[in-house]
Design a protein around this motif. Structure first.
Motif, PDB file in Angstrom:
ATOM      1  N   ARG A 260     -37.999  -6.969  19.165  1.00  0.00           N
ATOM      2  CA  ARG A 260     -36.952  -7.023  20.179  1.00  0.00           C
ATOM      3  C   ARG A 260     -37.352  -6.299  21.458  1.00  0.00           C
ATOM      4  O   ARG A 260     -36.898  -6.659  22.546  1.00  0.00           O
ATOM      5  CB  ARG A 260     -35.654  -6.423  19.631  1.00  0.00           C
ATOM      6  N   ALA A 261     -38.203  -5.254  21.357  1.00  0.00           N
ATOM      7  CA  ALA A 261     -38.636  -4.555  22.571  1.00  0.00           C
ATOM      8  C   ALA A 261     -39.450  -5.478  23.468  1.00  0.00           C
ATOM      9  O   ALA A 261     -39.322  -5.441  24.696  1.00  0.00           O
ATOM     10  CB  ALA A 261     -39.447  -3.312  22.202  1.00  0.00           C
ATOM     11  N   THR A 262     -40.291  -6.324  22.856  1.00  0.00           N
ATOM     12  CA  THR A 262     -41.061  -7.287  23.646  1.00  0.00           C
ATOM     13  C   THR A 262     -40.133  -8.304  24.297  1.00  0.00           C
ATOM     14  O   THR A 262     -40.289  -8.644  25.479  1.00  0.00           O
ATOM     15  CB  THR A 262     -42.074  -8.016  22.751  1.00  0.00           C
ATOM     16  N   TYR A 263     -39.148  -8.786  23.535  1.00  0.00           N
ATOM     17  CA  TYR A 263     -38.180  -9.730  24.108  1.00  0.00           C
ATOM     18  C   TYR A 263     -37.409  -9.067  25.248  1.00  0.00           C
ATOM     19  O   TYR A 263     -37.154  -9.694  26.285  1.00  0.00           O
ATOM     20  CB  TYR A 263     -37.212 -10.211  23.031  1.00  0.00           C
ATOM     21  N   ARG A 264     -37.031  -7.822  25.060  1.00  0.00           N
ATOM     22  CA  ARG A 264     -36.298  -7.101  26.104  1.00  0.00           C
ATOM     23  C   ARG A 264     -37.127  -7.025  27.385  1.00  0.00           C
ATOM     24  O   ARG A 264     -36.610  -7.234  28.488  1.00  0.00           O
ATOM     25  CB  ARG A 264     -35.934  -5.698  25.613  1.00  0.00           C
ATOM     26  N   ALA A 265     -38.417  -6.726  27.229  1.00  0.00           N
ATOM     27  CA  ALA A 265     -39.283  -6.645  28.413  1.00  0.00           C
ATOM     28  C   ALA A 265     -39.385  -7.999  29.105  1.00  0.00           C
ATOM     29  O   ALA A 265     -39.315  -8.090  30.337  1.00  0.00           O
ATOM     30  CB  ALA A 265     -40.665  -6.148  28.002  1.00  0.00           C
TER      31      ALA A 265
END
Length: 480
Positions: free
Chosen positions: A151-156
């Motif tokens: 999810r952190a990659t998606y958030r970025a």
């Protein structure tokens, strides 16, 4: 192996390049479609954000005090949007809610064209703000359920896409504002409304995402597909027992209540003042430049240019370094230091000439953007990982209140308190935010530490179930 990490959270399947990860984002086709919907949505929002104050002033005829009151009251009403969104997400389909929020905003924006007074505008603008805040909460839930541990990659990726949308929208608005006629303003409003309609159509092309099981996973590790299926089976098997064993902190709908979770409420409370970077960039720096420094007014647009460029270039690398709960908690301290450095530069800018003030304020814009980059990922990661999976809608709804309160109260705090106190006010603000960031870091690390032993025990039980299941499967095959 128990607790193994199945793939790094900061690497996409298509490689480390931005374009490659946009083509193959975490979550696959649905995530890619949602990113496109975010781009369309934020493009319309960028149009309206750029033109709204001038629309209220020159088309409707409100004075500055009325515009300030209108936006302040609407912002305060938006605080209710996050918990309302969390409550609705626990009872209705997420995709339907997102489509509904787009359609509500489309209708409300169209109503702006027939509102000619403060009294008629207030409920319409408040409805837009509430729906906008609710939509952001549902977008977080979508990312959490679709992208999972990445999810952190998606958030970025979503941050890059949204900033691109804001930039495109601001450029479109600049054309309409240059024309300056009533019809031109009306066209900008209709363009914003159409962006919501297009975004709703794109969301309709995605599949419904379900609430993930309350999987027993250590903070910072990815879920093995087989473990997820075993956990899902266990959850279904124990559903009746869960209903009988609900404690005082459990909601009737299932899962604990965030309002009875002191540790999570402390996180939300501390997260509220740690969202002031947005107000500093958009309100504090421009007003300080024009009222307290010798810097030319032409520097003001450079603040947003610096912010947009740095977000596009650095959001993915920052996300890669803040890809786990523990790293997210540790990064909160860096947020405080970045804000402190920004405030120090702003304070000293009042004593220099035009060149010195310009350089110092541009440096402050860089530092506050760094703080924004860290906060956007760390706050997101902590809000998700510190919440029980089966109660994420309710928990994330409460967490969303922090940003709503910060955006509503931040401009008032800066103009009426910080700037009124002069350079000393900025130094006090930076010191206070740094102290609160250290407190948030410690509290988050302690909560993560208390969650991890329980996760270890659950994983042991899950592995035991998997082992016994394998034995049974082998035995049955041998009997054949």
């Amino acid at each position: 192996m128990r607790g193994a990490v199945w793939g790094r959270a900061d690497r996409g399947p298509g490689g480390d390049g931005l374009l490659a990860q946009l083509r193959t984002p975490p979550g696959g086709r649905d995530a890619r479609t949602m990113l496109l919907a975010l781009l369309v949505d934020r493009t319309g929002t960028g149009v309206w954000s750029t033109a709204s104050v001038l629309y209220f002033t020159f088309v409707v005829g409100l004075d500055a005090a009325q515009v300030g009151l209108l936006l302040g009251v609407a912002g305060a009403a938006a605080v209710a949007g996050s918990p309302l969104a969390g409550w609705l997400a626990g009872r209705h389909r997420l995709r339907s809610l997102l489509i509904g929020s787009h359609l509500v905003r489309m209708a409300a924006v169209c109503l702006l064209l027939v509102c000619g007074s403060f009294g008629t505008l207030l409920p319409v603008v408040a409805a837009i703000c509430v729906a906008d805040r609710a939509a952001k909460t549902w977008e977080i839930l979508f990312a959490t359920r679709t992208a999972g541990e990445r999810r952190a990659t998606y958030r970025a990726l979503s941050r890059v896409v949204m900033n691109a949308g804001y930039g495109i929208g601001a450029g479109i608005a600049a054309v309409g504002l240059a024309v300056g006629t009533r019809d031109a303003y009306g066209a900008l409003v209709l363009g914003d409304a159409l962006s919501f309609l297009a975004a709703a159509a794109l969301v309709g092309r995605t599949r419904e995402v379900r609430t993930p099981p309350d999987a027993p996973v250590r903070p910072g590790t990815a879920v093995r597909p087989d473990a997820a299926m075993q956990t899902d089976t266990a959850v279904r098997t124990d559903a009746a027992a869960e209903g009988r064993g609900r404690g005082r902190g459990e909601r009737r709908g299932g899962g604990p209540s965030p309002w009875r979770d002191p540790g999570y409420l402390l996180f939300v409370l501390l997260d509220t003042p740690l969202g002031l970077d947005d107000a500093i960039l958009n309100v504090g720096l421009p007003l300080w430049l024009v009222s307290r420094t010798a810097a030319p007014h032409a520097v003001v647009p450079a603040f947003m240019i610096v912010n947009t460029v740095l977000v596009v270039l650095l959001q993915m690398p920052v996300s890669a370094r803040v890809g786990s709960p523990r790293r997210a908690a540790l990064a909160v301290g860096g947020y405080g230091l970045a804000v402190l450095g920004c405030c120090v530069l702003v304070a000293f800018s009042a004593a220099g000439g035009a060149l010195t003030a310009s350089v110092l304020l541009l440096g402050a814009a860089v530092l506050v953007t760094v703080a924004e980059l860290v906060r956007s990922v760390s706050s997101w990661e902590l809000a998700v990982c510190l919440a029980p999976a089966r109660a994420q809608p309710a928990y994330l709804g409460v967490a969303g209140m922090a940003q709503s309160v910060s955006r509503s109260a931040g401009p008032v705090l800066l103009t009426d308190v910080v700037m009124a106190a002069g350079p000393a006010g900025w130094l006090v603000l930076g010191t206070a935010v740094t102290g609160l960031s250290i407190a948030q870091r410690g509290a988050s690390l302690r909560r993560i530490a208390t969650l991890q032993p329980a996760a270890d025990v659950a994983i042991d039980a899950s592995d035991a179930v998997a082992s016994s299941g394998a034995v049974v499967k082998v035995s049955s095959q041998s009997l054949r």
